[in-house]
Design a protein around this motif. Structure first.
Motif, mmCIF file in Angstrom:
data_model
loop_
_atom_site.group_PDB
_atom_site.id
_atom_site.type_symbol
_atom_site.label_atom_id
_atom_site.label_comp_id
_atom_site.label_asym_id
_atom_site.label_seq_id
_atom_site.Cartn_x
_atom_site.Cartn_y
_atom_site.Cartn_z
ATOM 1 N N ALA A 1 0.834 -1.204 0.000
ATOM 2 C CA ALA A 1 0.000 0.000 0.000
ATOM 3 C C ALA A 1 0.869 1.254 0.000
ATOM 4 O O ALA A 1 0.593 2.226 -0.704
ATOM 5 N N LEU A 2 1.934 1.227 0.768
ATOM 6 C CA LEU A 2 2.817 2.385 0.899
ATOM 7 C C LEU A 2 3.588 2.650 -0.395
ATOM 8 O O LEU A 2 3.650 3.787 -0.869
ATOM 9 N N LEU A 3 4.143 1.600 -0.986
ATOM 10 C CA LEU A 3 4.954 1.754 -2.188
ATOM 11 C C LEU A 3 4.107 2.022 -3.428
ATOM 12 O O LEU A 3 4.622 2.514 -4.437
ATOM 13 N N VAL B 1 1.584 4.140 -3.607
ATOM 14 C CA VAL B 1 0.853 5.404 -3.474
ATOM 15 C C VAL B 1 0.844 6.188 -4.775
ATOM 16 O O VAL B 1 -0.190 6.668 -5.225
ATOM 17 N N ARG B 2 1.989 6.317 -5.419
ATOM 18 C CA ARG B 2 2.073 7.144 -6.632
ATOM 19 C C ARG B 2 1.886 6.334 -7.909
ATOM 20 O O ARG B 2 1.310 6.820 -8.871
ATOM 21 N N GLU B 3 2.401 5.120 -7.942
ATOM 22 C CA GLU B 3 2.265 4.290 -9.126
ATOM 23 C C GLU B 3 2.481 2.834 -8.743
ATOM 24 O O GLU B 3 3.104 2.536 -7.720
ATOM 25 N N ASP B 4 1.916 1.942 -9.587
ATOM 26 C CA ASP B 4 2.064 0.525 -9.288
ATOM 27 C C ASP B 4 2.996 -0.181 -10.273
ATOM 28 O O ASP B 4 3.036 -1.401 -10.341
ATOM 29 N N ARG B 5 3.759 0.584 -11.041
ATOM 30 C CA ARG B 5 4.704 -0.018 -11.978
ATOM 31 C C ARG B 5 5.816 -0.727 -11.202
ATOM 32 O O ARG B 5 6.420 -0.144 -10.303
ATOM 33 N N ASP B 6 6.072 -1.982 -11.542
ATOM 34 C CA ASP B 6 7.098 -2.798 -10.878
ATOM 35 C C ASP B 6 6.842 -2.921 -9.372
ATOM 36 O O ASP B 6 7.782 -3.089 -8.585
ATOM 37 N N LEU B 7 5.580 -2.852 -8.981
ATOM 38 C CA LEU B 7 5.264 -2.871 -7.553
ATOM 39 C C LEU B 7 5.666 -4.190 -6.903
ATOM 40 O O LEU B 7 6.173 -4.201 -5.779
ATOM 41 N N ASP B 8 5.435 -5.316 -7.576
ATOM 42 C CA ASP B 8 5.807 -6.614 -7.008
ATOM 43 C C ASP B 8 7.298 -6.658 -6.693
ATOM 44 O O ASP B 8 7.705 -7.163 -5.644
ATOM 45 N N ALA B 9 8.113 -6.134 -7.613
ATOM 46 C CA ALA B 9 9.555 -6.144 -7.409
ATOM 47 C C ALA B 9 9.955 -5.237 -6.248
ATOM 48 O O ALA B 9 10.829 -5.574 -5.447
ATOM 49 N N LYS B 10 9.315 -4.080 -6.146
ATOM 50 C CA LYS B 10 9.627 -3.148 -5.067
ATOM 51 C C LYS B 10 9.280 -3.742 -3.706
ATOM 52 O O LYS B 10 10.038 -3.614 -2.740
ATOM 53 N N VAL B 11 8.123 -4.404 -3.644
ATOM 54 C CA VAL B 11 7.710 -5.033 -2.382
ATOM 55 C C VAL B 11 8.656 -6.172 -2.027
ATOM 56 O O VAL B 11 9.089 -6.305 -0.874
ATOM 57 N N ALA B 12 9.005 -7.000 -3.006
ATOM 58 C CA ALA B 12 9.919 -8.113 -2.756
ATOM 59 C C ALA B 12 11.264 -7.616 -2.252
ATOM 60 O O ALA B 12 11.865 -8.213 -1.353
ATOM 61 N N GLN C 1 -2.066 6.537 11.487
ATOM 62 C CA GLN C 1 -2.057 6.831 10.056
ATOM 63 C C GLN C 1 -2.461 5.574 9.299
ATOM 64 O O GLN C 1 -1.699 4.638 9.163
ATOM 65 N N GLU C 2 -3.685 5.547 8.793
ATOM 66 C CA GLU C 2 -4.220 4.331 8.186
ATOM 67 C C GLU C 2 -3.646 4.130 6.784
ATOM 68 O O GLU C 2 -3.947 4.870 5.854
ATOM 69 N N ILE C 3 -2.826 3.103 6.652
ATOM 70 C CA ILE C 3 -2.194 2.743 5.380
ATOM 71 C C ILE C 3 -2.821 1.442 4.895
ATOM 72 O O ILE C 3 -2.733 0.416 5.562
ATOM 73 N N GLY C 4 -3.475 1.474 3.753
ATOM 74 C CA GLY C 4 -4.016 0.250 3.169
ATOM 75 C C GLY C 4 -5.358 -0.203 3.695
ATOM 76 O O GLY C 4 -5.863 -1.234 3.271
#
Length: 282
Positions: free
Chosen positions: A123-125, A127-138, A166-169
C-alpha cells in the motif's frame, strides 16, 4: 522460428540472473514449460524471468536451485537482484544496514521498513504508481531477512504514535501490521517504543532518521527527503543524532507500555465492530 532475446549478463544483476537461468535450464535439457511444472509455476513465468520481464523471488530461486541442482547459485544471485530493485540512491544505505551491529531508528509517519508487513509495504509503495510494484515489495521484504540471521543486529525502534493512527491500506492491513509489531516485540534483540502524543514537542520534530553502528566501520546517521537519502559519518552529525535519539527514547513509553498502547489502538481503531444488524462496521 521463435525469436530468443539475447541478454547481456553484464548489464545488470537481473540480466545476469536471466542469462544464467536460461543457460542452466537448457543444460538440463528442459523447456520453459517443463521447468515451470517442476517449480510450480507456468512456463510463461520462466520465460519472463529469463528475459528480465519479471523479477524472481527468493522462494522461486530456491526451487530452481533444487530442480536444476545448481548448488544455491540462484538463491545467492536473487539477493543481488532484489537489492538492485531498490532506488539507486537507497542502495548504499541498504548495504550498510545489512552490515550493522546496532540499528536505531525514529519513524515519524510510517512503520520502519524492516518491520512492515507485505500488505502494508504494498500500500505504501503503490501510493504514486504501481509499476514494478511486485519487485519493489519483494526488495523491501528481502531487507528484513537480516533480522532472522543467527546473529541479528540489535534493533531499537521509536515510533511516533501517529504511525499507529495513520491508516495505510485500510483497516485490515493496519490491524495485521500492528499485530506484526506486537509479535516482533517478543524478539530478544528488538525493542519498540512508542512516542505518545502527550510528549508534546520533541527532538524528532525535524523528521525520521536512523543511526547505524558497526563493529569495525564508522557509525553513520541517515536521513532522507522525498528525492533522495543522505548518509554521513560526520562526527558532529553523529553527536547530534545520538543526542536527539537519547531524548526520544527518554520521552517515549517503555517497551512494555508501548506494547499495551499498540494493542489498544489495534483493537479500538482497527478491530471489527458490528452494528445492530450484525454486519461489520468500518
Amino acid at each position: 522460428m521463435v525469436h530468443i532475446r539475447e541478454l547481456d549478463p553484464s548489464a545488470s544483476p537481473l540480466d545476469y540472473y536471466g542469462y544464467e537461468l536460461r543457460r542452466a535450464r537448457e543444460a538440463a535439457g528442459l523447456t520453459q514449460k517443463a521447468l515451470g511444472s517442476i517449480v510450480f509455476c507456468t512456463g510463461s513465468l520462466i520465460g519472463q524471468i529469463e528475459t528480465t520481464m519479471k523479477v524472481p523471488t527468493r522462494e522461486f530461486s530456491e526451487r530452481v536451485d533444487a530442480a536444476l541442482g545448481t548448488d544455491g547459485l540462484f538463491s545467492r544471485l536473487v539477493g543481488l537482484v532484489l537489492r538492485s530493485q531498490l532506488p539507486s540512491w537507497f542502495q548504499p544505505y541498504a548495504e550498510m544496514e545489512a552490515k550493522a551491529a546496532y540499528i536505531s531508528t525514529f519513524q515519524a509517519q510510517v512503520v520502519y521498513g524492516l518491520l512492515q508487513t507485505e500488505a502494508y509495504a504494498r500500500a505504501l509503495l503503490g501510493v504514486r504508481e504501481d509499476r514494478d510494484l511486485d519487485a519493489k515489495v519483494a526488495a523491501r521484504l528481502d531487507r528484513q531477512r537480516l533480522l532472522d540471521r543467527d546473529d541479528p543486529p540489535v534493533a531499537w525502534v521509536v515510533l511516533s504514535e501517529a504511525v499507529l493512527h495513520q491508516e495505510i491500506g485500510g483497516q485490515e492491513v493496519m490491524r495485521e501490521q500492528l499485530a506484526h509489531l506486537l509479535a516482533m516485540q517478543e524478539r530478544k534483540w528488538l525493542d519498540i517504543q512508542v512516542l505518545p502524543f502527550e510528549a508534546g514537542e520533541h527532538t524528532g520534530l525535524m523528521g525520521s532518521f536512523n543511526l547505524l553502528r558497526f563493529r569495525s566501520d564508522p557509525d553513520i546517521v541517515y536521513t532522507e527527503d522525498f528525492v533522495q537519502g543522505h548518509m554521513t559519518a560526520n562526527p558532529e552529525a553523529l553527536k547530534e543524532g545520538s543526542a536527539r535519539y537519547d531524548h526520544l527514547q527518554a520521552a517515549a513509553l517503555s517497551p512494555r507500555d508501548s506494547t499495551a498502547l499498540i494493542a489498544r489502538v489495534m483493537e479500538e481503531r482497527y478491530g471489527n465492530r458490528t452494528g445492530p444488524d450484525g454486519h461489520d462496521m468500518a
